[in-house]
Design an enzyme around this catalytic site. Structure first.
Site, mmCIF file in Angstrom:
data_model
loop_
_atom_site.group_PDB
_atom_site.id
_atom_site.type_symbol
_atom_site.label_atom_id
_atom_site.label_comp_id
_atom_site.label_asym_id
_atom_site.label_seq_id
_atom_site.Cartn_x
_atom_site.Cartn_y
_atom_site.Cartn_z
ATOM 1 N N CYS A 89 38.166 45.612 23.126
ATOM 2 C CA CYS A 89 37.240 46.741 22.974
ATOM 3 C C CYS A 89 37.695 47.757 21.928
ATOM 4 C CB CYS A 89 37.026 47.441 24.306
ATOM 5 S SG CYS A 89 36.182 46.430 25.529
ATOM 6 N N HIS A 347 27.616 49.274 24.498
ATOM 7 C CA HIS A 347 28.991 48.979 24.090
ATOM 8 C C HIS A 347 29.042 47.610 23.414
ATOM 9 C CE1 HIS A 347 33.218 48.421 24.023
ATOM 10 N NE2 HIS A 347 33.433 48.102 25.291
ATOM 11 N N CYS A 377 39.781 52.279 26.498
ATOM 12 C CA CYS A 377 40.506 51.300 27.300
ATOM 13 C C CYS A 377 40.272 49.910 26.716
ATOM 14 C CB CYS A 377 40.053 51.352 28.760
ATOM 15 S SG CYS A 377 38.293 51.020 29.019
ATOM 16 N N GLY A 379 41.045 45.477 27.359
ATOM 17 C CA GLY A 379 41.416 44.406 28.261
ATOM 18 C C GLY A 379 42.882 44.017 28.164
#
Length: 391
Positions: A89, A347, A377, A379
């Site tokens: 991300c 997103h 944040c 993964g």
């Protein structure tokens, strides 16, 4: 000394999965953003040292180095290279960091940093599943990893944040409602100067131009939201639903990062400079709480406190991420995602980092703010954070 600055920043509207951008290939979508950025900025295209593109599911139409393909499709000179990277991300935020580092090192004068994701045309983590099944978790990864870490789906990690920071379902739903309210108000006010109108199709397949984020709801069905079942956990025992998590989306974004002295000599106006660029690892099982140490590290590197920050863009992967972060820092929530976030606008994984940075810069300029913090944040337990200063 080479000081990296942001010259320009833009993003496409974020389209709903299977929405207005469903017929647009991701390499073409990124090319639209990159080509428009270069043209709008006024930089000579041959001066660009690299196109660094974040993309998470690098397979199919997002495979074969989408950064280089987008550069070619955008009509940039053959001498302009391109590369794709995956920090999940945080991919295009990392692209901006790498671009700034290249400039700071004196390796390049101008770099385009951005990203893309079409979650319509390239299923999430297609590079992991190889199309054998829909992505359900990380069971396709090396079994030896599970001997070290009990890797879980991000939704389960989001639930563990709720457990640890005692976040209720009502709090998460209320946060989601506020994200949509703020996003709808921002669009109605016409403040999104960073949005690049982008060709798409309407519900019937007719050509149209998408000029705003497609997922933002001006009217919410609160009864339906309250009735939604948790994604993973049993009814009454879970907090995370589709309504208080980010939307799957299609989109692209691009930033032009340059050496300040060179850009000014070329007649270009820097809009912001970097005060901190950080990436950090965190617990791979909790996975989403890295925004907390990343924020602390970025503030320390910048020599600032959160009270000095005029605007925060924290990616709303899940409402519980923002609420856990807020439990720790106790910020003025009016400064946090003031134009809404990913719960409302979506997103598109590899595009979100650069998209939020473009949004952050536009917001600072719109309100006269000086310092902006962007934190995401990631993964497997990571987080990226950037502090920029408006010039």
């Amino acid at each position: 000394m080479h000081e990296p600055v942001i010259i320009d920043a833009l993003r496409t509207p974020f389209g709903r999965r299977k929405g207005a951008l469903r017929d647009t290939r991701p390499d073409s979508l990124l090319a639209h953003a990159v080509g428009s950025l270069v043209k709008r900025s006024g930089v000579a295209p041959e001066r660009i040292g690299d196109v660094i593109a974040g993309c998470v599911s690098q397979a199919g139409e997002q495979g074969a180095n989408v950064g280089r393909l987008a550069s070619m499709l955008a009509g940039l000179p053959d001498c302009v290279p391109g590369v794709a990277l995956n920090r999940m991300c945080g991919s295009s935020q990392q692209a901006a960091h790498f671009a700034a580092q290249a400039v700071a090192a004196g390796d390049m004068d101008y770099v385009v940093a951005g990203g893309v994701e079409s979650m319509t045309r390239v299923p999430m983590f297609l590079d992991v599943t190889l199309g054998r099944h829909e992505f359900r978790g990380f069971e396709d990864l090396n079994p030896a990893l599970f001997e070290r870490h009990a890797l879980v789906h991000q939704v389960e990690s989001a639930e563990r944040l709720a457990d640890r920071w005692q976040i209720s379902r009502a709090e998460a739903d209320d946060y989601a409602k506020e994200s949509h309210r703020r996003a709808a108000a921002a669009h109605q006010a016409g403040v999104h100067k960073e949005i690049l109108p982008t060709p798409g199709v309407d519900a019937d397949g007719n050509p149209m131009v998408l000029a705003r984020d497609e997922g933002v709801r001006e009217v919410l069905d609160e009864a339906r939201m309250a009735a939604m079942a948790p994604v993973f956990r049993p009814e009454g025992q879970g907090v995370v639903t589709a309504a208080n998590a980010s939307q799957m989306s299609d989109g692209a974004a691009a930033l032009l990062i340059a050496d300040r002295a060179v850009a000014q000599a070329d007649g270009l106006r820097p809009r912001a400079r970097f005060r901190a660029r950080v990436v950090t690892g965190s617990d791979p099982v909790m996975q989403l709480d890295g925004v907390i140490p990343a924020t602390r590290l970025a503030l320390a590197k910048a020599g600032l406190t959160l009270a000095d920050i005029d605007r925060v863009e924290i990616n709303e992967a899940f409402a519980t991420v923002v609420l856990a972060w807020a439990r720790e820092f106790k910020p003025d929530m009016a400064k946090v995602n003031p134009w809404g976030g990913a719960i409302a606008h979506g997103h598109p994984l590899g595009a979100t980092g650069a998209g939020l940075m473009a949004k952050l810069l536009t917001g600072l300029e719109a309100t006269g703010g000086q310092f902006g913090l962007q934190v995401m944040c990631i993964g497997h337990g990571m987080a990226t954070a950037t502090i920029i200063e408006r010039l």
